[in-house]
Design an enzyme around this catalytic site. Structure first.
Site, mmCIF file in Angstrom:
data_model
loop_
_atom_site.group_PDB
_atom_site.id
_atom_site.type_symbol
_atom_site.label_atom_id
_atom_site.label_comp_id
_atom_site.label_asym_id
_atom_site.label_seq_id
_atom_site.Cartn_x
_atom_site.Cartn_y
_atom_site.Cartn_z
ATOM 1 N N GLU A 68 -1.780 4.065 5.465
ATOM 2 C CA GLU A 68 -1.203 2.851 4.892
ATOM 3 C C GLU A 68 0.318 2.974 4.774
ATOM 4 O O GLU A 68 0.839 3.998 4.342
ATOM 5 C CB GLU A 68 -1.826 2.622 3.514
ATOM 6 C CG GLU A 68 -1.319 1.398 2.768
ATOM 7 C CD GLU A 68 -1.992 1.252 1.402
ATOM 8 O OE1 GLU A 68 -1.894 0.168 0.830
ATOM 9 O OE2 GLU A 68 -2.608 2.233 0.925
ATOM 10 N N LYS A 113 -4.140 -6.622 3.819
ATOM 11 C CA LYS A 113 -4.894 -6.035 2.699
ATOM 12 C C LYS A 113 -5.346 -7.150 1.762
ATOM 13 O O LYS A 113 -4.570 -8.044 1.410
ATOM 14 C CB LYS A 113 -4.011 -5.029 1.966
ATOM 15 C CG LYS A 113 -4.716 -4.194 0.911
ATOM 16 C CD LYS A 113 -3.769 -3.108 0.384
ATOM 17 C CE LYS A 113 -4.412 -2.187 -0.615
ATOM 18 N NZ LYS A 113 -3.498 -1.103 -1.049
ATOM 19 N N CYS A 149 -7.004 0.777 2.308
ATOM 20 C CA CYS A 149 -7.121 1.494 1.032
ATOM 21 C C CYS A 149 -8.057 0.823 0.032
ATOM 22 O O CYS A 149 -9.268 0.892 0.150
ATOM 23 C CB CYS A 149 -5.732 1.714 0.439
ATOM 24 S SG CYS A 149 -5.687 3.072 -0.770
#
Length: 560
Positions: A41, A112, A148
């Site tokens: 990330e 994300k 994540c």
């Protein structure tokens, strides 16, 4: 399909070096015949970049780096992380994004969805959550790409209202790819495995998980990237606290061409959440995290030499031993500064420690400095009895001497205060609380003792007398920590319940702790927030560290 994971240590805002690392790994993966390589990330700029992402120039440099990397994504696909512009007028201006590069083009941009805004995270301050979810087709495979936190929303009490993988499953993906910058704490290795296992068992497809490694000031990223097959067996793992790259072959049936490291039955089913403080828990990982925290702080700041005050006590001894391991013994200077109340055995213990470690040390007595302060202040103190003021003069004299030597020779002063002391305010502002980095500030006193035993696991490095003697600040005759604080075996457990477990006084008392002791301890913690607010960055090794991850009011009335 052959898939590589590159676990790398990035330097926030160092676009040239980050890009060089990424390109080097791409070329290495090509040499191995890999068809896809995954990076962590925000790999392009480093994580967490925080308010740097508010500078348009910073975002421009991110896109320039993506363009450079894209040129090497010719015969291999590359998955990298970077901020990305939000072209919709409503909402935040940026996404936390993953770029899928192939044939020298950006084939897909993934955003994300779940933006953590708790503890050390503050992503909703900067980023807009994803509003669409699409698999990425590549070489006959459908890739479900997440970032994540996107995989951390399973369980009985999910933090978010949506799971990105639920949205992606309608498109029948073949494999999950997750790029992460997931910080270390001493429970996180088990947490990570349990979460990935839960995802694989729910969606019944394999997962390739790439985590960042390295320290960004106080936050440690431990790497430990993982590969799970469709049956939730652990088939691949990169090392903790090291840069590494490895390649696996994913079969069409969701199996991995590799030996099973841990069968699903042995992989943890739930996150590790100790009910009480366990000082020895994963202490080897804590040690390695502190090594990385010190080493990266110095190298990324452009420093090489450290200085610290060596008192003959357990905290300075552990800090000195760890720092010698991190930076090399020749780069760590210990200063022994006895006062009129320092015992001979403490000085001798500190000398023996430096001899065992082989680091340079100096002995500078502060008797005359201390007496000079007393004489200067005598007209103001007016023969009042000895008190905390005289104790703090000794501590601040030491802080001044340490900073003077640090300034003269270009050292960084390391702070040796532990979490128990910081919690209760058992330290002197601008004295023993001075420093550029807090090494043990997230380790309770009992964990410091556990670290000392770990350091001595093969031979005696820290003299046994330092470990066995009663702890003391030695700022007045026959002083012991127990004069001012409860026994650490009790104190640390109460602090753990309040700080890590966020339990109130009634809940802690119900566990059997003395009522007055609980009230007094919690009051000390809250009354000393003003001290911690002025403290240096602390290397984070627990799920709840002082600093950016714990934000409480200085002037609050609660428990005061």
């Amino acid at each position: 399909m052959k898939i590589s994971i590159a676990q790398q240590n990035y330097h926030i805002g160092n676009f040239e070096e980050n890009t060089r690392k990424i390109i080097a790994a791409i070329e290495a993966a090509k040499a191995e015949g890999s068809e896809l390589i995954i990076f962590s990330e925000m790999s392009v700029c480093g994580y967490p970049a925080r308010d740097f992402v508010e500078f348009s120039d910073f975002i421009d440099k991110c896109y320039q780096a993506v363009d450079q990397i894209k040129a090497h994504a010719d015969t291999i696909a590359v998955l990298i992380g970077s901020p990305a512009h939000n072209t919709i007028q409503k909402g935040k201006d940026l996404f936390n994004a993953a770029f899928f590069l192939y044939e020298k083009e950006i084939k897909a941009e993934i955003h994300k969805t779940l933006l953590p805004t708790y503890d050390v995270f503050d992503e909703y301050r900067y980023f807009e959550p994803a509003y669409e979810w699409k698999i990425v087709p590549y070489k006959g495979k459908k890739l479900a790409i997440t970032i994540c936190e996107d995989i951390w929303n399973l369980g009985d009490n999910p933090l978010y209202r949506i799971c990105p993988m639920d949205q992606l499953m309608d498109q029948q993906p073949d494999v999950m790819l997750n790029i992460s910058a997931s910080p270390f704490d001493y429970t996180h290795d088990e947490d990570r495995k349990s979460v990935i296992k839960a995802n694989v068992q729910k969606y019944k497809i394999p997962m390739f998980y790439c985590n960042s490694v390295g320290s960004q000031t106080e936050i440690i990223f431990d790497g430990a990237s993982l590969v799970f097959d469709k049956d939730a067996n652990l088939c691949g793992a990169l090392p903790m606290f090291q840069e590494a790259m490895s390649t696996w072959e994913l079969n069409d049936d969701g199996s991995i061409n590799a030996a099973i490291l841990e069968p699903a039955s042995r992989v943890p089913d739930k996150e590790l959440n100790p009910a009480t403080l366990e000082p020895e828990l994963n202490i080897a990982q804590v040690y390695d995290a502190l090594i990385m925290g010190i080493r990266d702080y110095f190298t990324k700041m452009g420093f090489s030499k450290a200085i610290l005050g060596s008192s003959g006590g357990i905290d300075s001894a552990v800090t000195l031993a760890i720092t010698c391991d991190a930076l090399g013994k020749e780069n760590v200077r210990a200063i022994l500064m006895p006062s009129p109340y320092s015992t001979d055995h403490s000085v001798n213990d500190a000398v023996q420690l430096s001899k065992n470690l082989g680091n340079p040390y100096d002995i500078i007595r502060i008797d005359e400095v201390y007496e000079s302060f007393l004489q200067t202040l005598k007209p103001v103190f007016n023969d009042l009895p000895f008190s905390l003021a005289e104790e703090n003069i000794q501590s601040r004299s030491r802080g001044n001497l340490l900073m003077a030597i640090a300034n003269k020779f270009g050292y960084i002063l390391l702070n040796t205060s532990n979490k128990s002391e910081l919690a209760t305010g058992y330290g002197t502002l601008y004295g023993d609380m001075a420093g550029g980095l807090g090494v043990l500030g997230d380790c309770y006193k009992l964990q410091v003792y556990a670290l000392a035993q770990y350091i001595n696991r093969e031979k005696e490095i820290i003299p046994s007398n330092i470990i066995t003697k009663a702890p003391s600040a030695e700022l007045r005759p026959n002083q012991k920590d127990s004069d001012s604080l409860p026994d650490y075996t009790v104190l640390d457990q109460i602090l753990y319940q309040y700080i890590e477990k966020r339990k109130g006084p009634a809940e802690i008392k119900a566990m059997g702790y003395d009522v007055a002791l609980v009230d007094g301890t919690l009051k000390m913690v809250n009354n000393n927030e003003y001290k911690r607010n002025q403290f240096c960055p602390i290397i984070r090794i627990s799920p709840k560290a002082f600093g950016v991850g714990r934000r409480v009011p200085i002037v609050g009335k609660y428990l005061n």
